[in-house]
Design a protein around this motif. Structure first.
Motif, mmCIF file in Angstrom:
data_model
loop_
_atom_site.group_PDB
_atom_site.id
_atom_site.type_symbol
_atom_site.label_atom_id
_atom_site.label_comp_id
_atom_site.label_asym_id
_atom_site.label_seq_id
_atom_site.Cartn_x
_atom_site.Cartn_y
_atom_site.Cartn_z
ATOM 1 N N GLY A 52 1.277 -0.862 18.375
ATOM 2 C CA GLY A 52 0.836 -1.718 19.458
ATOM 3 C C GLY A 52 1.840 -1.766 20.581
ATOM 4 N N LEU A 53 1.627 -2.717 21.475
ATOM 5 C CA LEU A 53 2.485 -2.914 22.641
ATOM 6 C C LEU A 53 3.328 -4.166 22.440
ATOM 7 C CD1 LEU A 53 3.347 -2.305 25.574
ATOM 8 C CD2 LEU A 53 1.354 -3.637 26.309
ATOM 9 N N VAL A 54 4.649 -4.017 22.537
ATOM 10 C CA VAL A 54 5.563 -5.144 22.387
ATOM 11 C C VAL A 54 6.644 -5.074 23.448
ATOM 12 C CG1 VAL A 54 5.173 -5.349 19.904
ATOM 13 C CG2 VAL A 54 7.043 -3.930 20.752
ATOM 14 N N GLN A 55 7.277 -6.209 23.700
ATOM 15 C CA GLN A 55 8.402 -6.252 24.622
ATOM 16 C C GLN A 55 9.694 -5.887 23.909
ATOM 17 O OE1 GLN A 55 8.249 -10.263 26.280
ATOM 18 N NE2 GLN A 55 7.184 -9.488 28.088
ATOM 19 N N ALA A 56 10.665 -5.429 24.669
ATOM 20 C CA ALA A 56 11.967 -5.101 24.107
ATOM 21 C C ALA A 56 12.523 -6.288 23.333
ATOM 22 C CB ALA A 56 12.926 -4.689 25.210
ATOM 23 N N GLY A 57 13.096 -6.004 22.174
ATOM 24 C CA GLY A 57 13.624 -7.041 21.312
ATOM 25 C C GLY A 57 12.638 -7.537 20.278
ATOM 26 N N GLY A 58 11.384 -7.138 20.399
ATOM 27 C CA GLY A 58 10.358 -7.562 19.473
ATOM 28 C C GLY A 58 10.345 -6.746 18.199
ATOM 29 N N SER A 59 9.366 -7.039 17.345
ATOM 30 C CA SER A 59 9.258 -6.389 16.044
ATOM 31 C C SER A 59 7.844 -5.911 15.779
ATOM 32 C CB SER A 59 9.674 -7.352 14.924
ATOM 33 O OG SER A 59 11.024 -7.755 15.048
ATOM 34 N N LEU A 60 7.737 -4.877 14.980
ATOM 35 C CA LEU A 60 6.471 -4.370 14.488
ATOM 36 C C LEU A 60 6.661 -3.891 13.055
ATOM 37 C CD1 LEU A 60 5.063 -2.169 17.417
ATOM 38 C CD2 LEU A 60 4.080 -4.312 16.580
ATOM 39 N N ARG A 61 5.605 -3.931 12.285
ATOM 40 C CA ARG A 61 5.616 -3.353 10.951
ATOM 41 C C ARG A 61 4.480 -2.349 10.842
ATOM 42 N NH1 ARG A 61 4.428 -6.446 5.276
ATOM 43 N NH2 ARG A 61 2.338 -6.364 6.216
ATOM 44 N N LEU A 62 4.835 -1.105 10.629
ATOM 45 C CA LEU A 62 3.863 -0.049 10.469
ATOM 46 C C LEU A 62 3.530 0.131 8.994
ATOM 47 C CD1 LEU A 62 5.263 2.687 12.902
ATOM 48 C CD2 LEU A 62 3.784 0.728 13.412
ATOM 49 N N SER A 63 2.272 0.407 8.718
ATOM 50 C CA SER A 63 1.815 0.636 7.361
ATOM 51 C C SER A 63 1.176 2.006 7.253
ATOM 52 C CB SER A 63 0.793 -0.426 6.942
ATOM 53 O OG SER A 63 1.339 -1.726 7.000
ATOM 54 N N CYS A 64 1.383 2.645 6.131
ATOM 55 C CA CYS A 64 0.759 3.932 5.844
ATOM 56 C C CYS A 64 0.233 3.877 4.422
ATOM 57 C CB CYS A 64 1.760 5.071 6.016
ATOM 58 S SG CYS A 64 1.095 6.714 5.660
ATOM 59 N N ALA A 65 -1.070 3.789 4.297
ATOM 60 C CA ALA A 65 -1.705 3.645 2.997
ATOM 61 C C ALA A 65 -2.362 4.955 2.569
ATOM 62 C CB ALA A 65 -2.742 2.529 3.039
ATOM 63 N N ALA A 66 -2.045 5.394 1.370
ATOM 64 C CA ALA A 66 -2.648 6.596 0.821
ATOM 65 C C ALA A 66 -3.965 6.257 0.140
ATOM 66 C CB ALA A 66 -1.704 7.262 -0.170
ATOM 67 N N SER A 67 -4.920 7.161 0.253
ATOM 68 C CA SER A 67 -6.233 6.932 -0.333
ATOM 69 C C SER A 67 -6.231 7.075 -1.847
ATOM 70 C CB SER A 67 -7.255 7.898 0.275
ATOM 71 O OG SER A 67 -6.909 9.246 0.012
ATOM 72 N N GLY A 68 -5.182 7.679 -2.384
ATOM 73 C CA GLY A 68 -5.051 7.850 -3.813
ATOM 74 C C GLY A 68 -3.648 7.518 -4.269
ATOM 75 N N THR A 69 -3.403 7.683 -5.548
ATOM 76 C CA THR A 69 -2.094 7.371 -6.098
ATOM 77 C C THR A 69 -1.007 8.261 -5.508
ATOM 78 O OG1 THR A 69 -0.792 7.192 -8.135
ATOM 79 C CG2 THR A 69 -2.430 8.959 -8.036
ATOM 80 N N ILE A 70 0.187 7.696 -5.331
ATOM 81 C CA ILE A 70 1.329 8.466 -4.861
ATOM 82 C C ILE A 70 2.282 8.760 -6.011
ATOM 83 C CG2 ILE A 70 1.183 7.579 -2.514
ATOM 84 C CD1 ILE A 70 3.509 5.695 -3.200
ATOM 85 N N PHE A 71 1.832 8.539 -7.220
ATOM 86 C CA PHE A 71 2.642 8.837 -8.388
ATOM 87 C C PHE A 71 3.071 10.297 -8.365
ATOM 88 C CE2 PHE A 71 3.045 10.368 -12.764
ATOM 89 C CZ PHE A 71 4.006 9.483 -13.252
ATOM 90 N N GLY A 72 4.350 10.537 -8.576
ATOM 91 C CA GLY A 72 4.873 11.882 -8.603
ATOM 92 C C GLY A 72 5.273 12.447 -7.251
ATOM 93 N N PHE A 73 5.233 11.620 -6.198
ATOM 94 C CA PHE A 73 5.595 12.126 -4.876
ATOM 95 C C PHE A 73 7.089 12.391 -4.791
ATOM 96 C CE2 PHE A 73 7.916 9.018 -2.250
ATOM 97 C CZ PHE A 73 7.961 7.936 -3.114
#
Length: 116
Positions: A10-31
């Motif tokens: 998204g759009l934020v001002q300097a000094g702000g925070s964001l949390r990005l998420s990356c969700a896998a459609s299946g298990t990540i076991f063994g990555f």
């Protein structure tokens, strides 16, 4: 086939925070490695942060002390907490999942824009 779904940009001002998420459609076991990359105009995609299956992490010098990568295996998700954002952090952020076989998959990317 495993797919990655990214969110949190998204759009934020300097000094702000964001949390990005990356969700896998299946298990990540063994990555082997899950990483966050970013790409800005005129530059190639570059590594920002990564986390190995054993839990060790690494960061680009430009984001050390400000970004934190983590994973929740039970949710098949990796996160990138970004604090103290700067305009130079602006770019398209991509997550990447890699297995020990060398096979990998990219997410579609999410736009992060930091204004002054």
């Amino acid at each position: 086939q495993v797919q990655l779904a990214e969110s949190g940009g998204g759009l934020v001002q300097a000094g702000g925070s964001l949390r990005l998420s990356c969700a896998a459609s299946g298990t990540i076991f063994g990555f082997k490695t899950m990483g966050w990359y970013r790409q800005v105009p005129g530059n190639q995609r570059e590594l920002v942060a990564f986390i190995h299956s054993g839990g060790s992490t690494g960061y680009a010098d430009s984001v050390k002390g400000r970004f934190t990568i983590s994973k929740v295996s039970a949710e098949n998700t990796v996160y990138l907490q970004m604090d103290g954002l700067k305009p130079e952090d602006t770019g398209v952020y991509y997550c990447k999942l890699e297995w020990f076989t060398g096979y990998y998959v990219w997410g579609q990317g999410t736009q992060v824009t930091v204004s002054s």
